[in-house]
Design an enzyme around this catalytic site. Structure first.
Site, short mmCIF file in Angstrom:
data_model
loop_
_atom_site.label_atom_id
_atom_site.label_comp_id
_atom_site.label_asym_id
_atom_site.label_seq_id
_atom_site.Cartn_x
_atom_site.Cartn_y
_atom_site.Cartn_z
CB CYS A 73 12.08 38.76 46.12
SG CYS A 73 12.33 40.18 47.20
CB CYS A 178 6.68 39.75 52.02
SG CYS A 178 8.35 39.25 52.55
#
Ligand code: DGL
Length: 257
Positions: A73, A178
């Site tokens: 992440c 992302c």
């Protein structure tokens, strides 16, 4: 040799895009994945909240006796405080070390608002590719829409809106900063039909595996993979099965365990 699993963390299903690379390239390694779908999106939260939630996931994975943690992440990787990387096992952030197609003139960094706020990606790629014009595109709502399994129309409208607002429609390469975004390639392709997008999952996995290799701690054979989510199993479970085949998928409360 170390047959303990590798821990992988994200705010939800996005981290599966990193887990799938680990699974494909290192099939002998076992994984324990935690996606905090209940509190997704992290990318629209404060730095302190992100750091606190990430600490809870880290504790969960360490209790599961993992030998390394991969932060799958970007939002967590670049918002946690430096002490997050310390502890009993190596903690690996998302790699910034992307490659670009030759001749790229203008490229877009697509990320959550909380990642863009750190400018970590821009600072790195501007140094590595000084000849390229870089534009940051905070994509409001895109990770959340992917997390909730919204359809392509819905997601591409959000990408289009962000790209227009941040003057990214003329780019010739895109950086998926992302981990949720590579789950919706066709939504991006609708807005950017001929633009290649770069996914940093592979350099991230390789950076982690280089540590294990150096320490002679690769696994000799897979035990089993375990996937935990704090919510959203109706979407997460079929996705896990599609990407990994039969695997254990469970809901966990995370906090207090
Ligand atoms: N998958 C995450 C990332 O790579 C963040 C998604 C979110 O929770 O906003 O940034």
């Amino acid at each position: 040799m170390d047959n303990r699993p590798i821990g992988i963390m994200d705010s939800g299903v996005g981290g599966l895009t990193v887990a799938r690379v680990l699974h494909e390239r290192y099939p002998k390694e076992s994984m324990i994945f935690l996606g905090d779908s209940l509190r997704n999106p992290y990318g629209e939260r404060t730095r302190d909240e992100i750091a606190r939630f990430a600490g809870e996931i880290k504790d969960f994975l360490i209790k599961k006796n993992v030998k390394m943690i991969i932060i799958a992440c970007n939002t967590i990787s670049f918002n946690v405080y430096p002490s997050f990387l310390e502890g009993p096992v190596p903690v690996v952030k998302m790699s910034l070390d992307i490659t670009l197609p030759e001749g790229t003139k203008k490229a877009g960094i697509f990320a959550t608002p909380a990642s863009i706020r750190t400018h970590a990606h821009k600072k790195y790629v501007e140094k590595k590719f000084p000849e390229v014009e870089w534009v940051e595109v905070p994509c409001d709502g895109v990770a959340a829409a992917i997390e909730q399994g919204k359809d392509e129309n819905f997601i591409s409208a959000l990408v289009q809106k962000a790209a227009k607002e941040y003057h990214a429609l003329g780019i010739d390469a895109g950086y998926w900063a992302c981990t949720h975004y590579p789950l919706a390639p066709s939504a991006f392709a609708r807005v950017f039909p001929k633009v290649p997008f770069i996914d940093p999952a592979l350099p991230t996995v390789e950076a982690g595996m280089a540590i294990l290799q150096r320490e002679d701690r690769l696994a000799e054979g897979k035990d089993r993979d375990e996937f935990y989510f704090t919510d959203g199993l109706a979407h997460a479970e079929p996705l896990v099965k599609r990407l990994f085949g039969p695997a254990a998928v469970e809901k966990t409360n995370l906090v207090g365990e």
